[in-house]
Design an enzyme around this catalytic site. Structure first.
Site, mmCIF file in Angstrom:
data_model
loop_
_atom_site.group_PDB
_atom_site.id
_atom_site.type_symbol
_atom_site.label_atom_id
_atom_site.label_comp_id
_atom_site.label_asym_id
_atom_site.label_seq_id
_atom_site.Cartn_x
_atom_site.Cartn_y
_atom_site.Cartn_z
ATOM 1 N N GLY A 164 14.220 6.583 10.203
ATOM 2 C CA GLY A 164 14.215 8.060 11.127
ATOM 3 C C GLY A 164 13.110 8.739 11.064
ATOM 4 N N SER A 165 12.532 8.883 10.539
ATOM 5 C CA SER A 165 11.220 10.390 11.353
ATOM 6 C C SER A 165 10.474 9.032 11.991
ATOM 7 C CB SER A 165 10.460 9.856 9.515
ATOM 8 O OG SER A 165 12.176 11.334 8.868
ATOM 9 N N SER A 215 8.832 14.677 6.854
ATOM 10 C CA SER A 215 9.895 14.084 5.176
ATOM 11 C C SER A 215 10.991 15.263 5.321
ATOM 12 C CB SER A 215 8.745 13.862 4.464
ATOM 13 O OG SER A 215 9.476 13.547 3.156
ATOM 14 N N LYS A 216 12.058 15.064 5.112
ATOM 15 C CA LYS A 216 12.983 16.278 4.834
ATOM 16 C C LYS A 216 12.397 16.783 3.836
ATOM 17 C CE LYS A 216 17.087 16.288 6.270
ATOM 18 N NZ LYS A 216 18.911 15.774 5.566
ATOM 19 N N PHE A 218 9.785 16.338 1.489
ATOM 20 C CA PHE A 218 8.414 16.346 1.476
ATOM 21 C C PHE A 218 8.011 15.533 0.037
ATOM 22 C CE2 PHE A 218 3.935 17.295 1.799
ATOM 23 C CZ PHE A 218 3.997 17.058 3.457
ATOM 24 N N THR A 219 8.844 14.891 -0.382
ATOM 25 C CA THR A 219 8.387 13.768 -1.431
ATOM 26 C C THR A 219 8.903 12.427 -1.326
ATOM 27 O OG1 THR A 219 11.523 14.153 -1.936
ATOM 28 C CG2 THR A 219 9.830 15.985 -2.715
ATOM 29 N N THR A 220 9.317 12.141 -0.228
ATOM 30 C CA THR A 220 9.354 10.479 0.275
ATOM 31 C C THR A 220 8.053 9.599 0.090
ATOM 32 O OG1 THR A 220 11.261 10.830 2.225
ATOM 33 C CG2 THR A 220 10.083 8.830 2.509
ATOM 34 N N GLU A 222 6.884 6.680 0.313
ATOM 35 C CA GLU A 222 6.147 6.056 1.264
ATOM 36 C C GLU A 222 5.302 7.103 1.942
ATOM 37 O OE1 GLU A 222 9.879 2.749 0.880
ATOM 38 O OE2 GLU A 222 8.938 5.582 0.664
ATOM 39 N N GLN A 359 19.505 0.241 13.068
ATOM 40 C CA GLN A 359 18.771 1.657 12.560
ATOM 41 C C GLN A 359 20.486 2.569 12.431
ATOM 42 O OE1 GLN A 359 17.251 5.000 11.894
ATOM 43 N NE2 GLN A 359 17.183 5.259 9.438
ATOM 44 N N LYS A 516 14.588 1.386 -4.631
ATOM 45 C CA LYS A 516 14.469 2.156 -4.706
ATOM 46 C C LYS A 516 13.537 2.246 -5.559
ATOM 47 C CE LYS A 516 13.788 5.064 -0.916
ATOM 48 N NZ LYS A 516 14.681 6.769 -0.098
#
Length: 553
Positions: A164-165, A215-216, A218-220, A222, A359, A516
């Site tokens: 979604g980002s 990134s909500k 900030f650990t995603t 990719e 999505q 993942k």
């Protein structure tokens, strides 16, 4: 959650089964129009968008609807407690019960500043504070007041995110390209394939590029990986870590990780935990859109979504446009056996709209467990796909017209184009295809007609079109920010309606986690010497072949 039944146990479901058996495949749309000259008036609705005064026509008349069908579908919505669930969402209740969160993206587009609360606390002020920050920042970029480390204004935006980002900002910025700042270059990087970030940076100047890291947490994986490469690329020219503050902003809620990365917390745009990823374009995740089209247009986009929210919340179910769309989807999926849903926008600017809806629809309703924890006893989650017309007509439309599958289709065409090439001649040609396709799918072509056209006897079966394929036609005045906002909100609430009927939680996405998690372990194996034997023979063989071919073994 107590109080919700399996959909097929509801009284209206059983009544619909009986209605379907009576209607069956015997309903012929062409005949229905011949019997009822007012069918179009009866089953079409004009949505008046109070955000900009425009209208969007939704024509449901080419669907398998009779005077008896719609009341039964509405009764199904009532039996499934759609109105109760809808009101809970707008009241900030935690209807995403598996994650114990409210589902409150509607609060992000609350342009009228109506009272909206979660846990008894107003969210209006926080939402407006972020919007004010976005407004200030976008004006600084637009005016050239914000300058890079070397004193040059920003002329390139690179949005780094995924899911979604990425899908939301990409789609909206493409759809609203006519409103984009002239000379502003926009890149969207999502794929962990290094080609994506390499191509974006290849065409960018470090002195004039702004990176938005979306990134909500900030650990995603990719997103952080691509962001780390972008920072390295930038510093190869800038040489100074302090310059990062002028060229990187974070769309995140994790201040600690953002600052650890080197981004000034003043350049951080937050959003709340009740904002789901696939609904986040309305939040600070839409900053790239805001920078590109300007804050006023972005606000109009929000207002368009808010206008559709008001309609969804207040219109009677039998006149509620997103509810009708959602009920038709359930009708085709569970009573006619349709597995897919096609969305075909006849507007090149909206070429990413179907991907965005994929999505929204498939991540929301690709579920097989009811809210009470039981396995569903019916089909959920259509496979949504689409491409712009007329391109799609020359690829997969053959299957629509003469294939064996029932594929309900939405056609979207703005009456007014942003580019009236050849005095509008091309747009009229586009429109003629839009109208012809829905008509052709409905009326088909009989053997007698084929013979009358002079076809050889042996070719007659090959040129017959069965017709009777259901379609919905959506005709806005023009694709403006407010119109696009309303269309997105329409599909959001359509998806909500489906999930409510199917008694599933449309707002979590546990299905994306397993792959993942496994990938993290495999990545370690790829960095180890020698072959692996930790998986099934196929996975082992593929990993070992990859290592060998890539010179990693």
């Amino acid at each position: 959650m107590p109080g919700f039944a399996q959909a097929n146990e509801l009284p209206a479901w059983k009544a619909l089964m009986e209605h379907h058996d009576k209607l069956g495949r015997g309903m012929v749309l062409k005949t229905e129009f011949e019997k009822d000259p007012k069918r179009f008036e009866k089953f079409s609705h004009n949505f008046k968008n109070e955000a900009d005064g425009s209208e969007i026509l939704f024509d449901f008349s080419k669907n398998f609807l009779t005077d008896e069908t719609l009341p039964l579908l509405v009764k199904l919505a009532k039996d499934a407690k759609l109105e109760e669930l809808r009101d809970d969402m707008f009241n900030g209740e935690k209807i995403n019960f598996t994650e114990k969160r409210a589902v409150y993206h509607v609060a992000l587009r609350n342009t009228k500043n109506e009272k909206m609360e979660v846990d008894g606390k107003s969210v209006v002020e926080d939402v407006n504070e972020v919007l004010e920050h976005m407004k200030e920042f976008s004006k600084q970029i637009k005016s050239g007041e914000w300058k890079g480390y070397s004193g040059k204004p920003i002329d390139t935006i690179v949005n780094i995110g995924i899911g979604g980002s990425d899908l939301g900002p990409t789609m909206v910025s493409e759809a609203l390209k006519p409103y984009g700042k002239k000379g502003m270059k926009l890149h969207f990087v999502s794929n962990i394939d290094g080609t994506h970030i390499a191509e974006a940076t290849k065409n960018s100047d470090p002195e004039t590029t702004l990176f938005l890291i979306a990134s909500k947490t900030f650990t995603t994986a990719e997103t952080v990986t691509n962001a780390t490469y972008a920072k390295k690329w930038f510093l190869e020219t800038a040489k100074d870590e302090s310059a990062v503050a002028k060229h990187f902003a974070a769309l995140s809620t994790n201040t600690q990780e953002v600052e650890k990365f080197g981004i000034d917390s003043k350049n951080m745009f937050g959003f709340q935990d009740w904002v789901g990823g696939r609904y986040s374009v309305w939040s600070s995740i839409g900053l790239s859109v805001c920078l590109y089209i300007g804050y006023e247009n972005f606000h109009s986009f929000l207002a368009g979504g808010n206008a559709m929210d008001h309609h969804f919340r207040t219109a009677p179910l039998e006149q509620n446009i997103p509810v009708i769309g959602g009920l038709l989807s359930v009708w085709y999926s569970d009573f006619f056996g349709a597995q897919t849903h096609l969305v075909a926008p006849y507007d090149q600017y909206m070429h990413r709209f179907p991907a965005y809806l994929q999505q929204l629809s498939m991540e929301s309703n690709g579920k097989a467990i009811t809210r009470s924890g039981d396995y569903v006893k019916y089909t959920t989650g259509s496979i949504l796909f689409g491409e712009p017309g007329t391109n799609a007509q020359h690829s997969f439309f053959q299957l629509l017209h003469q294939g064996t599958k029932l594929i309900p289709t939405d056609f979207i065409l703005p009456a007014e184009t942003h580019n009236p090439v050849e005095n509008g001649k091309l747009h009229k040609m586009l429109a003629s295809n839009f109208f012809a396709q829905s008509e052709a799918l409905m009326i088909g072509k009989t053997p007698d007609t084929v013979k009358a056209e002079g076809a050889a006897d042996e070719l007659v079966p090959h040129k017959v079109f069965l017709g009777n394929r259901p379609t919905t036609s959506i005709l806005p005045q023009k694709i403006t920010p407010a119109t696009l906002g309303a269309l997105i909100a329409y599909y959001e609430h359509l998806t909500f309606t489906e999930g409510a009927i199917w008694n599933i939680n449309s707002f979590d996405q546990w299905g994306v986690e397993l792959g993942k998690a496994l990938a993290k372990g495999i990545e370690k194996e790829l960095n180890e010497e020698g072959e692996t034997d930790k998986h099934d023979s196929s996975t082992n063989g593929l990993i070992n072949a990859f290592k060998k071919k890539g010179g990693l073994a």
